[in-house]
Design a protein around this motif. Structure first.
Motif, PDB file in Angstrom:
ATOM      1  N   UNK A 188       3.258   3.568 -12.425  1.00 26.34           N
ATOM      2  CA  UNK A 188       2.943   2.278 -13.047  1.00 26.34           C
ATOM      3  C   UNK A 188       2.162   1.432 -12.043  1.00 26.34           C
ATOM      4  N   UNK A 189       0.915   1.120 -12.357  1.00 22.36           N
ATOM      5  CA  UNK A 189       0.089   0.305 -11.470  1.00 22.36           C
ATOM      6  C   UNK A 189      -0.232  -1.065 -12.053  1.00 22.36           C
ATOM      7  N   UNK A 190      -0.045  -1.229 -13.374  1.00 24.43           N
ATOM      8  CA  UNK A 190      -0.338  -2.503 -14.032  1.00 24.43           C
ATOM      9  C   UNK A 190       0.962  -3.237 -14.337  1.00 24.43           C
ATOM     10  N   UNK A 191       1.056  -4.463 -13.858  1.00 31.87           N
ATOM     11  CA  UNK A 191       2.250  -5.266 -14.124  1.00 31.87           C
ATOM     12  C   UNK A 191       2.310  -5.626 -15.603  1.00 31.87           C
ATOM     13  N   UNK A 199       0.801  -1.210   0.000  1.00 27.96           N
ATOM     14  CA  UNK A 199       0.000   0.000   0.000  1.00 27.96           C
ATOM     15  C   UNK A 199       0.837   1.263   0.000  1.00 27.96           C
ATOM     16  N   UNK A 200       1.934   1.245  -0.756  1.00 24.45           N
ATOM     17  CA  UNK A 200       2.852   2.385  -0.818  1.00 24.45           C
ATOM     18  C   UNK A 200       3.217   2.659  -2.270  1.00 24.45           C
ATOM     19  N   UNK A 201       3.925   3.753  -2.490  1.00 15.92           N
ATOM     20  CA  UNK A 201       4.558   4.009  -3.774  1.00 15.92           C
ATOM     21  C   UNK A 201       6.048   3.723  -3.652  1.00 15.92           C
ATOM     22  N   UNK A 202       6.618   3.189  -4.726  1.00 15.39           N
ATOM     23  CA  UNK A 202       8.055   2.969  -4.790  1.00 15.39           C
ATOM     24  C   UNK A 202       8.623   3.894  -5.854  1.00 15.39           C
ATOM     25  N   UNK A 214      -1.921   7.592  -4.760  1.00 12.83           N
ATOM     26  CA  UNK A 214      -3.184   7.178  -5.369  1.00 12.83           C
ATOM     27  C   UNK A 214      -3.477   5.743  -4.991  1.00 12.83           C
ATOM     28  N   UNK A 215      -4.578   5.240  -5.490  1.00 12.96           N
ATOM     29  CA  UNK A 215      -5.010   3.881  -5.189  1.00 12.96           C
ATOM     30  C   UNK A 215      -4.850   3.026  -6.433  1.00 12.96           C
ATOM     31  N   UNK A 216      -4.200   1.873  -6.413  1.00 12.44           N
ATOM     32  CA  UNK A 216      -3.461   1.317  -5.276  1.00 12.44           C
ATOM     33  C   UNK A 216      -2.054   1.905  -5.206  1.00 12.44           C
ATOM     34  N   UNK A 217      -1.206   1.285  -4.383  1.00 12.55           N
ATOM     35  CA  UNK A 217       0.198   1.655  -4.394  1.00 12.55           C
ATOM     36  C   UNK A 217       0.788   1.379  -5.764  1.00 12.55           C
TER      37      UNK A 217
END
Length: 328
Positions: free
Chosen positions: A312-315, A230-233, A300-303
């Motif tokens: 980038x949220x989509x693998x 639940x974080x940003x990297x 934002x949602x999600x991490x």
């Protein structure tokens, strides 16, 4: 379609987990490397399953290392394995190769194969393996434990496994693309570095989270770790170690080293005060490592992985899959 399920589809699968147990500490969840089960007296059993159907040249070896890596990335020492082997046809040579590889890799890690299953499945066009690894620990380290302010470390480099695959399964294509045999030989030796147990052992006392980047490479590994925690990297691509052999072969084959199989590397988040000691410990053991980013509060949602400022949220789908599809 080939590769991992998308998070939404996977979520629907993970909703169905059977009866619940109060002893389950961490169960099936997107991004988590393994399940954690409370054994009592401060001891945790870590369990992880992984399949392998490609990387034909060393499927048995990779199967053992990949399954055990998830247990090691959770802070445990892999101890036991079960292996399931599906063969497309009766072939004594293939079976002997696979079992010899399984035995040698398990022996190398000090892991005992305690059971499994083997059968023929004519619908397959290549062998399919599925291994489950078990280990115990008194300090379980989840994927979802990263805290804002932690530093993100990567051991060895990007695409260790992917480089080995390109140098073996696709050696002829790589030669045609201009890669010399000496480079291919060095790259094939990357398979000897697939185990992350040594670095996990050095990092587990300090790490808040550890994750084994496999399919989809460093990018997918970071996306999964960010989502689980639940974080940003925030990651700077220039800081990610990429070996010369990897860079050369990936460029020749037209794939991104940050988006192909990454087994052999370990992602770990470490509190700032522990970073220098962690890096020194790895260096003393002869293990390369670098700080590649920082954990931040999610914006934002999600991490998400924030790679060079891009969220980038989509693998991504692993870029080696089209090469295998084109080869079939």
């Amino acid at each position: 379609m080939i590769g991992k399920l998308d998070p939404d589809t996977l979520g629907r699968v993970l909703e169905h987990t059977g009866a619940s147990s109060p002893d389950l500490l961490t169960g099936a969840a997107y991004g988590e490397d393994a399940a954690a089960i409370d054994l009592g007296d401060g001891e945790t059993l870590v369990v992880s399953s992984d399949p392998i159907s490609l990387a034909a040249d060393r499927a048995g070896t990779l199967g053992v290392y990949v399954a055990c890596n998830d247990v090691a990335a959770s802070g445990a020492d892999p101890e036991f394995l079960t292996n399931v082997i599906f063969l497309p046809e009766e072939n004594d040579a293939t079976l002997a190769t696979l079992t010899d590889q399984l035995d040698a890799a398990a022996d190398d890690l000090g892991v005992t194969i305690v059971g499994g299953h083997t059968e023929y499945v004519p619908a397959l066009d290549r062998p399919l393996l599925s291994l489950t690894a078990f280990g115990r620990t008194d300090r379980y380290v989840p994927t979802g434990g990263a805290q804002p302010g932690d530093k993100l470390l990567l051991t060895k480099g990007a695409a260790i496994e992917g480089t080995g695959i390109l140098a073996t399964d696709f050696a002829a294509d790589a030669r045609e693309a201009g890669i010399d045999d000496a480079t291919l030989d060095r790259a094939a030796e990357f398979f000897e570095e697939i185990s992350i147990q040594p670095e996990a052992t050095h990092l587990r006392a300090a790490a808040t989270a550890m994750h084994d980047p496999t399919e989809g490479g460093v990018v997918t590994g970071c996306v999964e770790l960010a989502a689980a925690s639940g974080v940003d990297l925030a990651v700077d691509s220039e800081s990610i170690p990429i070996r010369p052999e990897t860079e050369a072969i990936c460029a020749a084959m037209g794939v991104d080293p940050l988006r192909i199989f990454g087994s052999g590397a370990l992602l770990a988040t470490v509190p700032p005060a522990a970073v220098d000691d962690a890096l020194d410990s790895l260096a003393d053991a002869g293990i390369e490592a670098a700080v590649i980013g920082e954990v931040q509060e999610r914006a934002g949602e999600p991490g998400a992985l924030v790679l060079d400022g891009e969220r980038v949220t989509d693998a991504p789908t692993d870029q080696l899959y089209p090469l295998w599809e084109g080869d079939s």
